[in-house]
Design an enzyme around this catalytic site. Structure first.
Site, mmCIF file in Angstrom:
data_model
loop_
_atom_site.group_PDB
_atom_site.id
_atom_site.type_symbol
_atom_site.label_atom_id
_atom_site.label_comp_id
_atom_site.label_asym_id
_atom_site.label_seq_id
_atom_site.Cartn_x
_atom_site.Cartn_y
_atom_site.Cartn_z
ATOM 1 N N ASP A 195 39.918 46.791 32.912
ATOM 2 C CA ASP A 195 40.348 45.839 31.997
ATOM 3 C C ASP A 195 41.609 46.275 31.833
ATOM 4 O OD1 ASP A 195 37.965 44.646 32.970
ATOM 5 O OD2 ASP A 195 36.362 44.606 31.388
ATOM 6 N N ARG A 214 42.445 42.089 39.614
ATOM 7 C CA ARG A 214 41.744 40.921 39.786
ATOM 8 C C ARG A 214 42.861 40.100 38.428
ATOM 9 N NH1 ARG A 214 38.139 42.266 35.058
ATOM 10 N NH2 ARG A 214 36.293 43.838 36.868
#
Length: 319
Positions: free
Chosen positions: A146, A196
């Site tokens: 992340d 992502r």
């Protein structure tokens, strides 16, 4: 700037500031109505809750990435506990047959694994991340690193490069609101690279980040780079227009439905999630779990005014 941005931008800024307020956090966490409302976005605090939510989503054809909530850890024992939580959930999911082929994976925040610890924080976080990657490999699944606020971007991408030496399938996250992201997309849009692309959920200054409608325009530019590249784009958005653009770009570049995926957050637009899965697209749901839900919850409220309305209606109903 669109008219709605005149309302959304100050509201978003205020909520993101509140996400760092200890006083407000105490008040929200102690409010008797809060937990019931939060469960829309966070299915629970335990490994059992994470496994249950994963099974329910997979039964409807959706994939999952799990995030054990926490960030900005300054305690070694807490960083070790976060690592252990990931090892446990990966083992449980593997035993349940949920991880095969990457159907359920995990998302890691390096600051939750100890990156900000004094002294050897960077080394400790990297070692913890490697341990999680080893467990993921044993479970036949993947890991995504992340991204956090812009001050950690370089450190996160550096860690990604190091981890990918041994685990080339580890996914990256790029945030379209940062001025630098289009260039980062070009660097990462290579064969085997999972990326992502999200808009970004932190309160960033205009000196480093686009504001308002410029974020959407940056998202499209970045998406064009990723879809034209040889990597594996992960389209993280709830915006109907951006989802439509992603599909059109995938078709333009002759992409197979299994060469990219859509991603959405648990509890947001579940009907759209199901629609995408039912039509044969790959749809992955980001599922957070754990007790440290406050910062995540406030960022979800900041993303869409409708989320604030949902929260206030819940308070009014339960008050």
């Amino acid at each position: 700037m669109r008219p709605t941005d005149l309302i959304r931008t100050p509201l978003r800024t205020s909520l993101l500031q509140l996400a760092k307020s200890g006083t407000v956090r105490d008040a929200v966490e102690k409010a008797p109505v809060t937990r019931g409302v939060v469960k829309r976005f966070v299915p629970g605090s335990s490994t059992d809750d994470a496994v249950r939510a994963t099974a329910e989503l997979q039964s409807t054809g959706r994939m999952v990435t799990l995030d054990f909530l926490g960030e900005d850890t300054l305690d070694l024992a807490q960083a070790q506990a976060t690592r252990d939580a990931y090892l446990t959930v990966l083992r449980r999911l593997s035993d349940a047959g949920a991880t095969a082929g990457g159907r359920a994976e995990v998302s890691l925040k390096l600051t939750a694994l100890g990156q900000l610890l004094p002294g050897d924080g960077r080394k400790i976080a990297l070692e913890h991340a490697r341990e999680v990657c080893e467990a993921a490999a044993a479970a036949d699944t993947t890991v995504t690193l992340d991204m956090e606020d812009h001050t950690t971007t370089d450190a996160t991408l550096e860690a990604l490069r190091e981890i990918r030496v041994d685990f080339p399938w580890v996914g990256a996250v790029l945030q379209a609101y940062l001025h630098r992201t289009e260039a980062d997309c070009r660097d990462l849009a290579h064969a085997g690279s999972r990326v992502r692309l999200c808009k970004g959920a932190y309160n960033e200054p205009a000196s480093v980040a686009f504001q308002g409608a410029d974020v959407d325009r940056s998202y499209v530019r970045c998406l064009k780079v990723l879809m034209a590249g040889e990597g594996y784009p992960m389209v993280a958005s709830h915006d109907p227009r951006l989802i439509e653009i992603a599909g059109a770009l995938a078709a333009k570049h002759g992409r197979d439905p299994h060469s990219f995926e859509y991603q959405m957050l648990f509890g947001i637009r579940p009907e759209e999630q199901q629609r995408l899965a039912d039509r044969g697209d790959q749809m992955r749901v980001y599922v957070p779990y754990g007790d440290d839900w406050y910062g995540y919850f406030m960022r979800r409220l900041a993303e869409r005014p409708a989320n604030v309305g949902f929260f206030l209606r819940g308070v009014a109903t339960r008050g």
